[in-house]
Design a protein around this motif. Structure first.
Motif, PDB file in Angstrom:
ATOM      1  N   ALA A   1       0.828  -1.207   0.000  1.00  0.00           N
ATOM      2  CA  ALA A   1       0.000   0.000   0.000  1.00  0.00           C
ATOM      3  C   ALA A   1       0.862   1.257   0.000  1.00  0.00           C
ATOM      4  O   ALA A   1       0.570   2.224  -0.700  1.00  0.00           O
ATOM      5  CB  ALA A   1      -0.934   0.004   1.205  1.00  0.00           C
ATOM      6  N   VAL A   2       1.948   1.246   0.765  1.00  0.00           N
ATOM      7  CA  VAL A   2       2.847   2.397   0.789  1.00  0.00           C
ATOM      8  C   VAL A   2       3.509   2.576  -0.576  1.00  0.00           C
ATOM      9  O   VAL A   2       3.574   3.679  -1.113  1.00  0.00           O
ATOM     10  CB  VAL A   2       3.918   2.233   1.893  1.00  0.00           C
ATOM     11  CG1 VAL A   2       4.963   3.328   1.813  1.00  0.00           C
ATOM     12  CG2 VAL A   2       3.254   2.237   3.247  1.00  0.00           C
ATOM     13  N   PHE A   3       3.965   1.461  -1.159  1.00  0.00           N
ATOM     14  CA  PHE A   3       4.594   1.542  -2.471  1.00  0.00           C
ATOM     15  C   PHE A   3       3.599   1.997  -3.541  1.00  0.00           C
ATOM     16  O   PHE A   3       3.930   2.783  -4.409  1.00  0.00           O
ATOM     17  CB  PHE A   3       5.199   0.194  -2.857  1.00  0.00           C
ATOM     18  CG  PHE A   3       5.967   0.239  -4.143  1.00  0.00           C
ATOM     19  CD1 PHE A   3       7.142   0.950  -4.241  1.00  0.00           C
ATOM     20  CD2 PHE A   3       5.485  -0.405  -5.261  1.00  0.00           C
ATOM     21  CE1 PHE A   3       7.846   1.008  -5.426  1.00  0.00           C
ATOM     22  CE2 PHE A   3       6.173  -0.358  -6.459  1.00  0.00           C
ATOM     23  CZ  PHE A   3       7.356   0.351  -6.538  1.00  0.00           C
ATOM     24  N   GLY A   4       2.354   1.512  -3.450  1.00  0.00           N
ATOM     25  CA  GLY A   4       1.318   1.950  -4.386  1.00  0.00           C
ATOM     26  C   GLY A   4       1.027   3.433  -4.253  1.00  0.00           C
ATOM     27  O   GLY A   4       0.811   4.138  -5.247  1.00  0.00           O
ATOM     28  N   GLY A   5       1.026   3.928  -3.029  1.00  0.00           N
ATOM     29  CA  GLY A   5       0.824   5.363  -2.812  1.00  0.00           C
ATOM     30  C   GLY A   5       1.951   6.196  -3.378  1.00  0.00           C
ATOM     31  O   GLY A   5       1.732   7.244  -3.998  1.00  0.00           O
ATOM     32  N   LEU A   6       3.180   5.741  -3.182  1.00  0.00           N
ATOM     33  CA  LEU A   6       4.318   6.457  -3.759  1.00  0.00           C
ATOM     34  C   LEU A   6       4.283   6.429  -5.284  1.00  0.00           C
ATOM     35  O   LEU A   6       4.592   7.418  -5.944  1.00  0.00           O
ATOM     36  CB  LEU A   6       5.630   5.853  -3.262  1.00  0.00           C
ATOM     37  CG  LEU A   6       5.985   6.140  -1.819  1.00  0.00           C
ATOM     38  CD1 LEU A   6       7.234   5.376  -1.425  1.00  0.00           C
ATOM     39  CD2 LEU A   6       6.191   7.614  -1.610  1.00  0.00           C
ATOM     40  N   TYR A   7       3.880   5.306  -5.836  1.00  0.00           N
ATOM     41  CA  TYR A   7       3.772   5.186  -7.282  1.00  0.00           C
ATOM     42  C   TYR A   7       2.722   6.154  -7.822  1.00  0.00           C
ATOM     43  O   TYR A   7       2.896   6.766  -8.872  1.00  0.00           O
ATOM     44  CB  TYR A   7       3.422   3.745  -7.650  1.00  0.00           C
ATOM     45  CG  TYR A   7       3.329   3.491  -9.128  1.00  0.00           C
ATOM     46  CD1 TYR A   7       4.461   3.160  -9.851  1.00  0.00           C
ATOM     47  CD2 TYR A   7       2.120   3.585  -9.802  1.00  0.00           C
ATOM     48  CE1 TYR A   7       4.382   2.926 -11.208  1.00  0.00           C
ATOM     49  CE2 TYR A   7       2.042   3.354 -11.149  1.00  0.00           C
ATOM     50  CZ  TYR A   7       3.171   3.018 -11.853  1.00  0.00           C
ATOM     51  OH  TYR A   7       3.094   2.794 -13.185  1.00  0.00           O
ATOM     52  N   ALA A   8       1.621   6.315  -7.087  1.00  0.00           N
ATOM     53  CA  ALA A   8       0.574   7.241  -7.517  1.00  0.00           C
ATOM     54  C   ALA A   8       1.019   8.693  -7.401  1.00  0.00           C
ATOM     55  O   ALA A   8       0.558   9.551  -8.158  1.00  0.00           O
ATOM     56  CB  ALA A   8      -0.690   7.013  -6.695  1.00  0.00           C
ATOM     57  N   LEU A   9       1.930   8.971  -6.462  1.00  0.00           N
ATOM     58  CA  LEU A   9       2.416  10.336  -6.303  1.00  0.00           C
ATOM     59  C   LEU A   9       3.438  10.735  -7.361  1.00  0.00           C
ATOM     60  O   LEU A   9       3.730  11.905  -7.531  1.00  0.00           O
ATOM     61  CB  LEU A   9       3.039  10.516  -4.920  1.00  0.00           C
ATOM     62  CG  LEU A   9       2.070  10.447  -3.753  1.00  0.00           C
ATOM     63  CD1 LEU A   9       2.829  10.520  -2.443  1.00  0.00           C
ATOM     64  CD2 LEU A   9       1.039  11.545  -3.839  1.00  0.00           C
ATOM     65  N   LEU A  10       3.979   9.769  -8.062  1.00  0.00           N
ATOM     66  CA  LEU A  10       4.972  10.046  -9.099  1.00  0.00           C
ATOM     67  C   LEU A  10       4.358   9.801 -10.479  1.00  0.00           C
ATOM     68  O   LEU A  10       4.695   8.853 -11.166  1.00  0.00           O
ATOM     69  CB  LEU A  10       6.195   9.154  -8.896  1.00  0.00           C
ATOM     70  CG  LEU A  10       6.898   9.279  -7.551  1.00  0.00           C
ATOM     71  CD1 LEU A  10       7.943   8.208  -7.403  1.00  0.00           C
ATOM     72  CD2 LEU A  10       7.494  10.657  -7.398  1.00  0.00           C
ATOM     73  N   PRO A  11       3.436  10.679 -10.906  1.00  0.00           N
ATOM     74  CA  PRO A  11       2.732  10.415 -12.162  1.00  0.00           C
ATOM     75  C   PRO A  11       3.663  10.499 -13.360  1.00  0.00           C
ATOM     76  O   PRO A  11       4.652  11.225 -13.366  1.00  0.00           O
ATOM     77  CB  PRO A  11       1.669  11.506 -12.206  1.00  0.00           C
ATOM     78  CG  PRO A  11       2.225  12.603 -11.382  1.00  0.00           C
ATOM     79  CD  PRO A  11       3.039  11.937 -10.311  1.00  0.00           C
ATOM     80  N   ASP A  12       3.318   9.730 -14.371  1.00  0.00           N
ATOM     81  CA  ASP A  12       4.006   9.725 -15.656  1.00  0.00           C
ATOM     82  C   ASP A  12       5.442   9.247 -15.595  1.00  0.00           C
ATOM     83  O   ASP A  12       6.155   9.319 -16.583  1.00  0.00           O
ATOM     84  CB  ASP A  12       3.969  11.113 -16.310  1.00  0.00           C
ATOM     85  CG  ASP A  12       2.567  11.599 -16.541  1.00  0.00           C
ATOM     86  OD1 ASP A  12       1.694  10.747 -16.780  1.00  0.00           O
ATOM     87  OD2 ASP A  12       2.342  12.815 -16.487  1.00  0.00           O
ATOM     88  N   LEU A  13       5.886   8.776 -14.453  1.00  0.00           N
ATOM     89  CA  LEU A  13       7.273   8.347 -14.351  1.00  0.00           C
ATOM     90  C   LEU A  13       7.470   6.963 -14.962  1.00  0.00           C
ATOM     91  O   LEU A  13       8.445   6.722 -15.656  1.00  0.00           O
ATOM     92  CB  LEU A  13       7.732   8.350 -12.891  1.00  0.00           C
ATOM     93  CG  LEU A  13       9.188   8.013 -12.650  1.00  0.00           C
ATOM     94  CD1 LEU A  13      10.069   9.057 -13.322  1.00  0.00           C
ATOM     95  CD2 LEU A  13       9.482   7.963 -11.187  1.00  0.00           C
TER      96      LEU A  13
END
Length: 111
Positions: free
Chosen positions: A67-79
């Motif tokens: 969940a933490v990794f998914g949240g970080l992934y969502a915070l880094l759009p288009d990366l």
């Protein structure tokens, strides 16, 4: 220190390793020469990566990590793959974390 705080600090130190190694590498290259920049960049990366690795190794319960990794992934759009998959990754990470926590709690109730 709680596992949640350790994982967040692990991700912060990992990001610092990536960003600061580039900053120090480029500044050393511009200020002196390529070899100095490479040594500075690699040294800074190894330092922060070692701290990040220590934070991740000392985690006792990995159930909430997706969940933490998914949240970080969502915070880094288009990366990585663009903005359309952010909600899917966030939901998938949360579902995986929920299932892992549910299984852990159901096992502890039986004991």
């Amino acid at each position: 220190m709680s596992d949640g705080r350790r994982s967040c600090l692990g991700f912060v130190f990992l990001a610092a390793a990536l960003v600061l190694s580039a900053v120090f590498g480029i500044s050393g290259w511009v200020g002196q020469d390529f070899r100095t920049g490479a040594i500075l960049g690699i040294s800074v990366f190894l330092f922060f990566a070692a701290i990040s690795g220590y934070m991740f190794i000392t985690i006792k319960d990995y159930a909430w990590l997706p969940a933490v990794f998914g949240g970080l992934y969502a915070l880094l759009p288009d990366l990585i793959a663009g903005p359309t998959d952010d909600i899917g990754v966030l939901l998938l990470g949360t579902v995986i974390s929920g299932v892992m926590a549910w299984r852990r709690n159901s096992r502890s109730l039986k004991s």
